[in-house]
Design a protein around this motif. Structure first.
Motif, PDB file in Angstrom:
ATOM      1  N   VAL A  16      73.613 -61.576  78.483  1.00 60.88           N
ATOM      2  CA  VAL A  16      73.032 -60.506  79.300  1.00 60.88           C
ATOM      3  C   VAL A  16      72.880 -59.220  78.491  1.00 60.88           C
ATOM      4  O   VAL A  16      71.901 -58.470  78.665  1.00 60.88           O
ATOM      5  N   SER A  17      73.805 -58.952  77.588  1.00 60.50           N
ATOM      6  CA  SER A  17      73.732 -57.722  76.788  1.00 60.50           C
ATOM      7  C   SER A  17      72.463 -57.680  75.954  1.00 60.50           C
ATOM      8  O   SER A  17      71.858 -56.616  75.783  1.00 60.50           O
ATOM      9  N   GLY A  18      72.060 -58.841  75.411  1.00 61.14           N
ATOM     10  CA  GLY A  18      70.821 -58.871  74.639  1.00 61.14           C
ATOM     11  C   GLY A  18      69.605 -58.539  75.486  1.00 61.14           C
ATOM     12  O   GLY A  18      68.688 -57.833  75.039  1.00 61.14           O
ATOM     13  N   ILE A  19      69.604 -59.036  76.726  1.00 61.27           N
ATOM     14  CA  ILE A  19      68.484 -58.753  77.629  1.00 61.27           C
ATOM     15  C   ILE A  19      68.456 -57.275  78.004  1.00 61.27           C
ATOM     16  O   ILE A  19      67.406 -56.615  77.980  1.00 61.27           O
ATOM     17  N   LEU A  20      69.623 -56.728  78.351  1.00 56.69           N
ATOM     18  CA  LEU A  20      69.687 -55.320  78.767  1.00 56.69           C
ATOM     19  C   LEU A  20      69.316 -54.385  77.622  1.00 56.69           C
ATOM     20  O   LEU A  20      68.652 -53.364  77.833  1.00 56.69           O
ATOM     21  N   ALA A  21      69.779 -54.716  76.409  1.00 61.57           N
ATOM     22  CA  ALA A  21      69.478 -53.850  75.264  1.00 61.57           C
ATOM     23  C   ALA A  21      67.973 -53.740  75.021  1.00 61.57           C
ATOM     24  O   ALA A  21      67.479 -52.701  74.570  1.00 61.57           O
ATOM     25  N   ARG A  22      67.240 -54.811  75.346  1.00 61.49           N
ATOM     26  CA  ARG A  22      65.781 -54.770  75.180  1.00 61.49           C
ATOM     27  C   ARG A  22      65.081 -54.127  76.382  1.00 61.49           C
ATOM     28  O   ARG A  22      63.984 -53.585  76.239  1.00 61.49           O
ATOM     29  N   LEU A  23      65.699 -54.200  77.555  1.00 60.97           N
ATOM     30  CA  LEU A  23      65.077 -53.656  78.759  1.00 60.97           C
ATOM     31  C   LEU A  23      65.274 -52.157  78.916  1.00 60.97           C
ATOM     32  O   LEU A  23      64.465 -51.489  79.566  1.00 60.97           O
ATOM     33  N   PRO A  25      65.105 -48.305  78.730  1.00 54.93           N
ATOM     34  CA  PRO A  25      63.990 -47.459  78.271  1.00 54.93           C
ATOM     35  C   PRO A  25      64.335 -46.635  77.038  1.00 54.93           C
ATOM     36  O   PRO A  25      63.449 -46.190  76.329  1.00 54.93           O
ATOM     37  N   PHE A  26      65.614 -46.419  76.772  1.00 57.80           N
ATOM     38  CA  PHE A  26      66.033 -45.667  75.592  1.00 57.80           C
ATOM     39  C   PHE A  26      66.756 -46.617  74.645  1.00 57.80           C
ATOM     40  O   PHE A  26      67.289 -47.641  75.043  1.00 57.80           O
ATOM     41  N   SER A  27      66.739 -46.265  73.381  1.00 62.14           N
ATOM     42  CA  SER A  27      67.323 -47.130  72.357  1.00 62.14           C
ATOM     43  C   SER A  27      68.842 -47.040  72.401  1.00 62.14           C
ATOM     44  O   SER A  27      69.421 -45.969  72.224  1.00 62.14           O
ATOM     45  N   MET A  28      69.485 -48.158  72.674  1.00 64.85           N
ATOM     46  CA  MET A  28      70.944 -48.220  72.682  1.00 64.85           C
ATOM     47  C   MET A  28      71.384 -49.458  71.912  1.00 64.85           C
ATOM     48  O   MET A  28      70.903 -50.560  72.183  1.00 64.85           O
ATOM     49  N   PRO A  29      72.282 -49.296  70.935  1.00 68.47           N
ATOM     50  CA  PRO A  29      72.737 -50.463  70.184  1.00 68.47           C
ATOM     51  C   PRO A  29      73.390 -51.499  71.092  1.00 68.47           C
ATOM     52  O   PRO A  29      74.068 -51.155  72.076  1.00 68.47           O
ATOM     53  N   ARG A  30      73.185 -52.741  70.779  1.00 66.15           N
ATOM     54  CA  ARG A  30      73.746 -53.814  71.592  1.00 66.15           C
ATOM     55  C   ARG A  30      75.262 -53.711  71.716  1.00 66.15           C
ATOM     56  O   ARG A  30      75.806 -54.027  72.784  1.00 66.15           O
ATOM     57  N   PRO A  31      76.035 -53.310  70.666  1.00 74.27           N
ATOM     58  CA  PRO A  31      77.491 -53.209  70.841  1.00 74.27           C
ATOM     59  C   PRO A  31      77.907 -52.302  71.988  1.00 74.27           C
ATOM     60  O   PRO A  31      78.873 -52.605  72.696  1.00 74.27           O
ATOM     61  N   LEU A  32      77.201 -51.179  72.180  1.00 78.61           N
ATOM     62  CA  LEU A  32      77.556 -50.289  73.289  1.00 78.61           C
ATOM     63  C   LEU A  32      77.288 -50.958  74.638  1.00 78.61           C
ATOM     64  O   LEU A  32      78.069 -50.800  75.589  1.00 78.61           O
ATOM     65  N   VAL A  33      76.185 -51.691  74.733  1.00 77.43           N
ATOM     66  CA  VAL A  33      75.898 -52.424  75.973  1.00 77.43           C
ATOM     67  C   VAL A  33      76.981 -53.466  76.220  1.00 77.43           C
ATOM     68  O   VAL A  33      77.445 -53.655  77.358  1.00 77.43           O
TER      69      VAL A  33
END
Length: 542
Positions: A16-23, A25-33
């Motif tokens: 799910v983190s990979g999907i959210l990181a792409r969805l 609207p602002f750039s957030m590194p996957r580790p934070l998600v």
């Protein structure tokens, strides 16, 4: 049953983190998600993962560090070796000393030995976090190689310093001579174990394959077992298991350069390792987030150790420690670049402050810091509680999160239009290698054709087929030796051809799947055809 459910939930959170990181609207590194999803799991579900540092180290770090060492470009690592060593060794020692005294001055409730221990666990940068941020923020290759090399090697130096600090806290004594000797044994022994094991295993694989043939599944499983074996053997000999895993990965690159493995083995092995890397990276940060609610729940008790009652003092301490780390890193990177990177004949320029700033922001903390701080003992030698242990864990967790946020914000700002010192282009070497490989192929086709056609009635068929193949290779050589303006036209035509081929492959797959759905083609035959198309598309992507 609950353990299995928890593991599956954590893996689902990684997906799910990979999907959210792409969805987002602002750039957030996957580790934070992933940290945020882990924290949600920890708050919503009544699950608590008790992280055993030894198991955590063994389960996650050996394969990830082994893979980083295996895939890092060795020639680039060695080219900037002096810079990497200055950051991986010198910066760690300076950070432990400087931040140890600073933390003790900032929070007198933390004894000096414990302050050095906390400084030791926050000194190593994390290759996993650096790589994750680099996927969203383009980083020049040379800078990325320096960061990867630093983070691969500073783990061992930071954890060795941690070992000495804990020993000093437990015994109240410290011997610089014993520490220096122990450091040499831990480092040299770890490197020797990792490299030696990989070379021995590589030699054994070659002997067995020569006599019995190659089995892809066994070869892949062996590659998975090497980092764990290197780590366990090194730890059993009281050496650095982390350095052993890194050395094993670097040695694996040299062993595999002999090209003994089958093409199918390499394709399958790459797929397996990519999946392991994605899963392990994500699981680490989800677990880190899952620990966060437990740590925050004890914040009220933790802050009393500092002599205050308001929890916001903990935020001040975390920010102060991060600022101290950033200042030390900025100063050391500037000095290191002045002494090495910008003193090379092709780089006689003054260091760009943006390069120094980007290198400073890229000093992200992660899994090593989390696992290291959890190794702090629960009790002293006399049975009393280890001083300020909960406070140290909280501060280390804060440093991880703040460094990730700072890198995700600061790096994109620093990287806009940033260029590292020029480095020689490798295009000429690549083209020369392609020409030499084509010439070797032509010579081998001619030899094989004579050997196979000797004495056969259909010898003419071998001559015709061989001639056709050699013409293809000669055409490749002619393409590589074109004039510069012709090469520009050829690159344009290759780009157009690449797009057309991808479109054609997509159409082929769609037609095959249509025939499967209409039952005009069996599923087994369809899998074979699709696999052939996938291999062809993978070759186009190289």
């Amino acid at each position: 049953m609950q353990t299995i459910t928890l593991v599956l939930s954590l893996l689902f959170a990684v997906v799910v983190s990979g999907i959210l990181a792409r969805l987002l609207p602002f750039s957030m590194p996957r580790p934070l998600v992933q940290i945020a999803l882990g924290a949600i799991i920890g708050l919503v579900a009544d699950w608590r993962v008790t992280l055993d540092p030894e198991i955590f180290f063994l389960l996650f770090l050996p394969p990830l560090l082994f893979l980083d060492g295996w895939r890092i470009p060795r020639e680039d690592l060695f080219k900037d070796g002096s810079t990497v060593l200055e950051l991986a060794l010198g910066l760690v020692v300076i950070t432990v000393l400087g931040m140890g005294f600073f933390i003790n001055w900032l929070i007198p409730a933390i004894p000096l030995a414990v302050a050095f221990a906390l400084a030791a666990v926050v000194s190593p940068t994390d290759p996993i976090a650096v790589s994750a941020i680099a996927k969203r923020t383009p980083i020049p290759k040379r800078m990325m190689h320096i960061l990867e090399g630093e983070s691969l090697l500073n783990d061992a130096s930071g954890l060795v310093c941690l070992r000495f600090a804990i020993a000093a806290a437990l015994t109240g004594t410290f011997s610089p001579g014993d520490a220096a000797f122990n450091f040499l044994w831990v480092a040299i022994g770890g490197i020797a174990v990792g490299a030696g094991l990989t070379v021995i295993v590589g030699w054994a694989k070659t002997v067995v394959t020569r006599h019995l043939g190659e089995e892809s599944g066994s070869q892949i499983l062996i590659s998975l077992l090497i980092p764990f074996g290197a780590y366990l053997i090194a730890e059993h000999l009281h050496c650095s298991g982390i350095l052993a895993a890194v050395a094993a990965g670097l040695a694996m690159g040299f062993v595999e350069a002999r090209g003994n493995a089958l093409a199918m083995t390499r394709i399958r092995r790459t797929t397996v390792w990519d999946m392991i890397q994605f899963t392990a990276n994500g699981s680490i940060f989800v677990l880190l987030g899952e620990q966060l609610p437990t740590i925050l729940a004890g914040a009220a008790d933790t802050v009393r150790l500092t002599g205050h009652h308001e929890p916001w003092w903990l935020i001040i301490y975390v920010l102060a420690i991060n600022l101290g780390l950033a200042a030390l890193r900025f100063a050391w990177v500037w000095l290191s670049f002045r002494l090495t990177l910008f003193r090379q004949p092709e780089d006689r320029t003054r260091p760009n402050w943006r390069i120094i700033g980007a290198m400073s922001f890229a000093g992200v903390r992660g899994a090593i810091t989390l696992a290291g701080v959890l190794t702090l003992p629960l009790a002293m030698s006399d049975g009393g509680p280890f001083p300020a242990r909960d406070l140290a864990i909280f501060l280390a967790m804060g440093v991880i999160i703040v460094s990730l946020i700072a890198a995700s914000i600061g790096l994109p700002m620093m990287m806009r239009g940033l260029e590292m010192p020029a480095e020689p282009a490798g295009d000429a070497a690549v083209e020369a290698a392609r020409i030499a490989a084509a010439e070797a192929a032509i010579a081998e086709i001619e030899r094989t054709q004579h050997r196979l056609a000797d004495g056969r009635k259909d010898a003419d068929a071998y001559v015709i087929v061989a001639s056709h193949l050699m013409d293809l290779y000669r055409e490749r050589i002619d393409h590589q030796t074109n004039l510069p303006e012709q090469k520009h036209i050829r690159r344009r035509d290759e780009r157009i051809e690449h797009e057309l081929r991808l479109a054609a492959l997509k159409a082929e797959r769609q037609e095959i799947f249509r025939r499967v759905r209409s039952r005009e083609l069996g599923s087994e035959a369809a899998r074979k055809l699709v696999r052939e198309l996938d291999f062809f598309e993978a070759r186009l992507a190289v």
